[in-house]
Enzyme design. Structure first.
Site: not given
Ligand code: GAR
Length: 209
Positions: A106, A144
């Site tokens: 993740n 996480d």
């Molecule tokens: C990213 O910033 C990722 O790290 C975060 O969501 C965003 C997705 O961006 N993930 C989380 O918060 C997971 N808990 P993307 O759809 O443009 O890749």
């Protein structure tokens, strides 16, 4: 390496993976993209690349367990070697996490173990953090909380708000995820019980990428 990607929204991390594969800098193939949101832009990106794009709506299932079972049945059908959660915003089922131990990663927008869960940029600003960033970790039952493989750091600058900080972190997320995937595809990383092994030795600190 055969990758399944789970994404709930925009899919910029997915796109970074697809671009790296297209450019020949990541020795992998995305064999399916899965989402809990039928309108996720990530699914459009997958379709544009000719990759199976599968949406399963939680509302169509009676229980959380039934949803998780159906999702991972669909994932298993494309026979991935690694499941990559790239902006997947739902909790995963404990049984599925257990079954994919060491084969699911993740990307999370904070320097874990700091700022788990949602709204990580707001959390970092509220805590007065001077540094922030992103982490890639193996997925375990603790949200996480799995062993961290690699991190990328950014400075928190005076005048930052959640949006400016999120943008600075996202810029670093893409290379961080790609570098980690390159190491996984080269079989240089593995999860041994609860600890990450890098080139056959325990990884004492997350890689700084
Ligand atoms: C990213 O910033 C990722 O790290 C975060 O969501 C965003 C997705 O961006 N993930 C989380 O918060 C997971 N808990 P993307 O759809 O443009 O890749």
């Amino acid at each position: 390496m055969r990758l399944a990607v789970l994404a709930s929204g925009r899919g910029s991390n997915l796109q970074a993976i697809l671009d790296a594969i297209g450019d020949g800098i990541l020795d992998a193939g995305v064999v399916g993209v899965f989402s809990d949101r039928p309108k996720a832009q990530a699914l459009e990106r997958a379709r544009a690349a000719g990759i199976p794009a599968i949406a399963l709506r939680p509302a169509d299932f009676d229980t959380r367990d039934a949803y998780d079972a159906a999702l991972f049945d669909a994932i298993a059908r494309v026979q991935p070697e690694l499941v990559v959660c790239a902006g997947y915003m739902r909790l995963l089922g404990a049984a599925q996490v257990e079954a994919w131990h060491g084969r699911m990663i993740n990307i999370h927008p904070s320097l874990l173990p700091l700022f788990k869960g949602l709204r990580t940029h707001e959390q970092a600003l509220a805590a007065g953090a001077l540094q922030h960033g992103a982490s890639v970790h193996f997925v375990t039952a603790e949200l996480d909380g799995g062993p961290v493989i690699a991190q990328a750091r950014v400075a928190v600058l005076p005048g930052d708000d959640a949006a400016s900080l999120a943008a600075r972190v996202l810029d670093r997320e893409h290379p961080l995820l790609l570098a980690t995937l390159q190491l996984l595809a080269a079989r240089r990383l593995r999860l041994d019980g609860a600890s990450v092994e890098f080139d056959g030795r325990p990884l004492r600190q997350p890689l700084q990428l």
